[in-house]
Design a protein around this motif. Sequence first.
Motif, short mmCIF file in Angstrom:
data_model
loop_
_atom_site.label_atom_id
_atom_site.label_comp_id
_atom_site.label_asym_id
_atom_site.label_seq_id
_atom_site.Cartn_x
_atom_site.Cartn_y
_atom_site.Cartn_z
N LEU A 128 14.25 6.37 -2.04
CA LEU A 128 13.48 5.13 -2.16
C LEU A 128 13.09 4.59 -0.79
N ASP A 129 13.84 4.92 0.23
CA ASP A 129 13.56 4.46 1.59
C ASP A 129 12.54 5.33 2.32
N GLU A 130 12.23 6.50 1.77
CA GLU A 130 11.26 7.38 2.39
C GLU A 130 9.90 6.70 2.43
N THR A 131 9.14 6.97 3.47
CA THR A 131 7.83 6.34 3.61
C THR A 131 6.73 7.38 3.81
N PHE A 132 5.51 6.92 3.61
CA PHE A 132 4.31 7.71 3.89
C PHE A 132 3.26 6.73 4.39
N GLN A 133 2.23 7.25 4.97
CA GLN A 133 1.15 6.41 5.47
C GLN A 133 -0.01 6.47 4.49
N HIS A 134 -0.47 5.29 4.06
CA HIS A 134 -1.60 5.23 3.14
C HIS A 134 -2.83 5.79 3.84
N GLU A 135 -3.51 6.70 3.17
CA GLU A 135 -4.62 7.43 3.81
C GLU A 135 -5.81 6.56 4.18
N ARG A 136 -6.07 5.48 3.46
CA ARG A 136 -7.22 4.62 3.78
C ARG A 136 -6.85 3.45 4.69
N THR A 137 -5.71 2.82 4.42
CA THR A 137 -5.35 1.60 5.16
C THR A 137 -4.49 1.87 6.38
N GLY A 138 -3.82 3.02 6.39
CA GLY A 138 -2.91 3.33 7.48
C GLY A 138 -1.58 2.62 7.40
N VAL A 139 -1.37 1.83 6.35
CA VAL A 139 -0.14 1.07 6.16
C VAL A 139 1.00 2.02 5.78
N GLU A 140 2.17 1.79 6.35
CA GLU A 140 3.35 2.56 5.98
C GLU A 140 3.94 1.96 4.70
N ILE A 141 4.19 2.81 3.70
CA ILE A 141 4.63 2.37 2.37
C ILE A 141 5.86 3.18 1.97
N SER A 142 6.83 2.50 1.37
CA SER A 142 8.04 3.19 0.92
C SER A 142 7.89 3.63 -0.54
N VAL A 143 8.69 4.61 -0.91
CA VAL A 143 8.74 5.06 -2.31
C VAL A 143 9.20 3.90 -3.20
N ARG A 144 10.12 3.09 -2.71
CA ARG A 144 10.58 1.91 -3.46
C ARG A 144 9.38 1.01 -3.80
N TRP A 145 8.50 0.77 -2.81
CA TRP A 145 7.32 -0.06 -3.03
C TRP A 145 6.45 0.55 -4.13
N VAL A 146 6.30 1.86 -4.14
CA VAL A 146 5.48 2.51 -5.16
C VAL A 146 6.03 2.21 -6.55
N TYR A 147 7.34 2.33 -6.73
CA TYR A 147 7.94 2.03 -8.04
C TYR A 147 7.66 0.57 -8.43
N ILE A 148 7.87 -0.34 -7.51
CA ILE A 148 7.66 -1.75 -7.83
C ILE A 148 6.19 -2.00 -8.12
N HIS A 149 5.31 -1.41 -7.33
CA HIS A 149 3.87 -1.56 -7.58
C HIS A 149 3.49 -1.01 -8.95
N MET A 150 4.03 0.14 -9.30
CA MET A 150 3.69 0.74 -10.60
C MET A 150 4.18 -0.13 -11.76
N ILE A 151 5.35 -0.71 -11.63
CA ILE A 151 5.85 -1.63 -12.67
C ILE A 151 4.91 -2.82 -12.79
N GLU A 152 4.50 -3.37 -11.65
CA GLU A 152 3.55 -4.50 -11.65
C GLU A 152 2.22 -4.10 -12.26
N GLU A 153 1.72 -2.94 -11.90
CA GLU A 153 0.42 -2.47 -12.41
C GLU A 153 0.46 -2.31 -13.93
N TYR A 154 1.52 -1.69 -14.43
CA TYR A 154 1.67 -1.55 -15.88
C TYR A 154 1.83 -2.91 -16.56
N ALA A 155 2.64 -3.79 -15.98
CA ALA A 155 2.87 -5.09 -16.60
C ALA A 155 1.55 -5.84 -16.75
N ARG A 156 0.72 -5.82 -15.71
CA ARG A 156 -0.58 -6.50 -15.76
C ARG A 156 -1.47 -5.87 -16.84
#
Length: 174
Positions: A128-156
């Motif tokens: 969950l602490d592993e990160t990658f760089q977003h290809e368009r924004t260059g922002v560093e994002i963690s795997v944890r963030w992806v899970y939370i984002h996906m939960i938010e995306e589905y909830a919406r």
Amino acid sequence: MTWTAPEIERRKEPFVAGERDMLEGWLDFHRDTLLFKCQGLSVDQLRRRSVEPSSLSLLGLVRHMTDVERSWFRRRVGGAGDLPGLYYDETNRDGEFDDVDTADPEADFAAFRAEVELARAAAAGHSLDETFQHERTGVEISVRWVYIHMIEEYARHNGHADLIRERIDGMTGD
């Protein structure tokens, strides 16, 4: 076409679990909820738009979330950056929503289920602490963030699905 969206038994969200199991459990609950909102509907009902001029439909939401799963888990977490979208491209940015009139819901539901399994496989073994760089924004994002984002995306989008389903046949609920 006489196909109808299959019945779905939603998994329950975990009340007590470690962080990874909690995130995966809530994500699975929301994945199931989207399909739950579609169960028993005909092809025409799945394709029905919410309200003019919106192109939002239950089938469009399933197609959209298929590509979202693909994008965040396989492209970004899994590193398959050159993987194309299934329902959209640069010339048709909203194809997952706009092109449902002739879409095959049975194939699209199968693609959703397959992409969820591929997403699970892409995330397996990544901390969950592993990160990658977003290809368009260059922002560093963690795997944890992806899970939370996906939960938010589905909830919406499950909220959207709830309103669309109520408009189709009056069904409401969790």
